[in-house]
Design an enzyme around this catalytic site. Sequence first.
Site, PDB file in Angstrom:
ATOM      1  N   TYR A 190      39.925  44.318  50.277  1.00 28.39           N
ATOM      2  CA  TYR A 190      41.213  44.996  50.290  1.00 28.39           C
ATOM      3  C   TYR A 190      41.500  45.664  51.628  1.00 28.39           C
ATOM      4  O   TYR A 190      42.651  45.878  51.987  1.00 28.39           O
ATOM      5  CB  TYR A 190      41.236  46.100  49.222  1.00 28.39           C
ATOM      6  CG  TYR A 190      41.093  45.651  47.802  1.00 28.39           C
ATOM      7  CD1 TYR A 190      41.966  44.730  47.240  1.00 28.39           C
ATOM      8  CD2 TYR A 190      40.086  46.179  46.996  1.00 28.39           C
ATOM      9  CE1 TYR A 190      41.841  44.355  45.916  1.00 28.39           C
ATOM     10  CE2 TYR A 190      39.960  45.808  45.668  1.00 28.39           C
ATOM     11  CZ  TYR A 190      40.835  44.894  45.128  1.00 28.39           C
ATOM     12  OH  TYR A 190      40.719  44.519  43.819  1.00 28.39           O
ATOM     13  N   THR A 219      41.631  35.797  46.547  1.00 28.57           N
ATOM     14  CA  THR A 219      41.876  37.190  46.904  1.00 28.57           C
ATOM     15  C   THR A 219      41.131  38.115  45.966  1.00 28.57           C
ATOM     16  O   THR A 219      40.779  37.744  44.839  1.00 28.57           O
ATOM     17  CB  THR A 219      43.371  37.558  46.827  1.00 28.57           C
ATOM     18  OG1 THR A 219      43.760  37.671  45.439  1.00 28.57           O
ATOM     19  CG2 THR A 219      44.239  36.535  47.530  1.00 28.57           C
ATOM     20  N   ASP A 220      40.881  39.329  46.425  1.00 35.10           N
ATOM     21  CA  ASP A 220      40.398  40.352  45.514  1.00 35.10           C
ATOM     22  C   ASP A 220      41.528  40.686  44.541  1.00 35.10           C
ATOM     23  O   ASP A 220      42.676  40.287  44.727  1.00 35.10           O
ATOM     24  CB  ASP A 220      39.922  41.577  46.288  1.00 35.10           C
ATOM     25  CG  ASP A 220      38.761  42.271  45.596  1.00 35.10           C
ATOM     26  OD1 ASP A 220      38.696  42.222  44.356  1.00 35.10           O
ATOM     27  OD2 ASP A 220      37.921  42.874  46.292  1.00 35.10           O
ATOM     28  N   TRP A 221      41.212  41.438  43.527  1.00 36.39           N
ATOM     29  CA  TRP A 221      42.108  41.582  42.379  1.00 36.39           C
ATOM     30  C   TRP A 221      43.356  42.420  42.689  1.00 36.39           C
ATOM     31  O   TRP A 221      43.289  43.469  43.315  1.00 36.39           O
ATOM     32  CB  TRP A 221      41.331  42.211  41.219  1.00 36.39           C
ATOM     33  CG  TRP A 221      40.793  41.228  40.219  1.00 36.39           C
ATOM     34  CD1 TRP A 221      40.799  41.394  38.863  1.00 36.39           C
ATOM     35  CD2 TRP A 221      40.205  39.943  40.443  1.00 36.39           C
ATOM     36  NE1 TRP A 221      40.241  40.274  38.241  1.00 36.39           N
ATOM     37  CE2 TRP A 221      39.878  39.373  39.185  1.00 36.39           C
ATOM     38  CE3 TRP A 221      39.943  39.188  41.594  1.00 36.39           C
ATOM     39  CZ2 TRP A 221      39.293  38.115  39.040  1.00 36.39           C
ATOM     40  CZ3 TRP A 221      39.359  37.938  41.456  1.00 36.39           C
ATOM     41  CH2 TRP A 221      39.045  37.419  40.196  1.00 36.39           C
TER      42      TRP A 221
END
Length: 625
Positions: free
Chosen positions: A286, A327-329
Amino acid sequence: MTSPRFLTAPDGTRFRDLDHDGVMAPYENPRLGVEERVDDLLGRLSLEEKAGLMFQTVIEVGDDGQVLEAPGKISKSPTTTVVAHKMMNHFNVHAIRTARQAASWNNNLQALAETTPHGIPVTISTDPRHAFVENTGVAFSAGPFSQWPEGLGLAALDDVDTVREFAEVARREYVAVGIRAALHPQIDLATEPRWGRQAQTLGQDAERVTAFTAAYLQGFQGDELGPDSVACTTKHFPGGGPQLGGEDAHFPYGREQVYPGGMFDYHLEPFREAIRRGTAAMMPYYGMPVGLDVDGERIEEVGFGYNRQIVTGLLREKLGYDGVVVTDWELVNDNHVGDQVLPARAWGVEHLTATERMEKILDAGSDQFGGEECVDMLLDLVRSGRVSEARLDDSVRRLLRVKFQLGLFDDPYVDVDEAERIVGNAEFRALGERAQARSLTVLVNEERDGRPVLPLEPVGAVYVEGFRADEVAELGRTVADPAEAGLALVRIGAPFDPRDDLFLEAWFHQGSLEFAPGLVYRLNQIAASCPLVIVVNLDRPAILTPFVGHAAAIVADYGSSSTAVLDALTGRVAPRGRLPIEIPRSMDAVRSSREDVPSDTGDPVFPVHHGLDLAGAMATVSQRG
């Protein structure tokens, strides 16, 4: 369980007859090469099927292994909605109660997936679930699986063979219940002492983390992805450790990632190895880089998942990576759970609409949106002409390739009885418990009455905190007053500042590393009454300075059961851990250190790789025994 759609071709090839016409399509033929099968299926898919492949979100398991047809505690939609209507087939599984439950659920989920137009099997992924941390946003405690120390504990053993052994055991347990993708290893370098995500890392030493990464990927994936592999998502590219002030980028106050020591390349080293070892996927963090130059080019100050210079320029073009990037969440939409919210981690692009964020992520070069199920938004981008279908094809090709390599198109089902035999079996549990005990790190071991305090011997009466009386019975009867004891044995956790405003925040240990003054005073008073042994769980470094000179022994653990701790303290299993992170002397030293530089707190009370060797003392215990 097998599907009624399995047939055998005249040449003996077993295939899934997804059209119920008895004719084997090329993508159904396991004898063809992966690329041929991918090409054939890609040409058959509708736009809706392609879009569905590009999302991965949380899913929950029914109590008896059924698919849930209502929103769960965290998952947003009924299972049939996301599988049959949104055409999604990558899911991050959360709580698992038993192996039978998980295996049955996998089979039910795969049967549902076969009802979709091309029967694309589901890839089930998981965050780490073989240790002790229970944090919905990071990891799950072991439950039915064998239990091992956290990543820091594996690193403390400094033994690539043990890392590989762990990965092989975890792979076998995952495959048995249908989990075919690991959202790990987490190979961020833990150079910032306050950072709240260190427990699952492999330490701060880039050279050692690189070696551990190779062993980890070998254990999970093998030499190449195949039907017995678990596909790894290595994270968090290009290294999530150097968070400004140690605040985590899950939260708005932790969005900035900084490199005051100019150590960007140092944090890249383990990721270079992951690429060499063929990690199936990569996940950017992020964090939003601030003031970062790479090869003389100033990097845009937006989160790494939005950053074309990082994902395409560095990862794909310079480092030559052509695997999946997920991608991260929740980079696109806010996450509302109950009465709490976790804002979309749209750091640096907060001003963009959700649609504009999605477009920027695609332009950056990511293949899959983590934690999202807004398939219609992607379809609208393509139908409006803002994103080409060819751009989706690039990502879908990578995603399908992994499914074919894992053999999911050939047979995505598992044997429920076999899952019960494999998961958490006695051999695997014994290996994990031994690793827990061996990973303990002895930091202080003073002599009392002419011999080291460790290994422990019976003392008649013992004062304990953090252990049950029956667990320490071999040492003596428990007493309530340290003044009546021949030994005090106290187990504590590393300090942190409790926070509970944003969703997930309560589960993250962040803030100060200093113990509360009342605790320090009380434990030092105990130490004045009898020899004090402190066992501290290091999910982050703790300022242990106040106890040095008072406690007779100080021991670090990184996720160990009481049994494993006592095995190590009494000499049944020799503790051999060495610190994978340094232990700072003070918070002033931490605040003066640079976030991206390892071992930068000046004069640490215990340096990285410190750990006392108890081999001689253990040999003496063995001879006496």
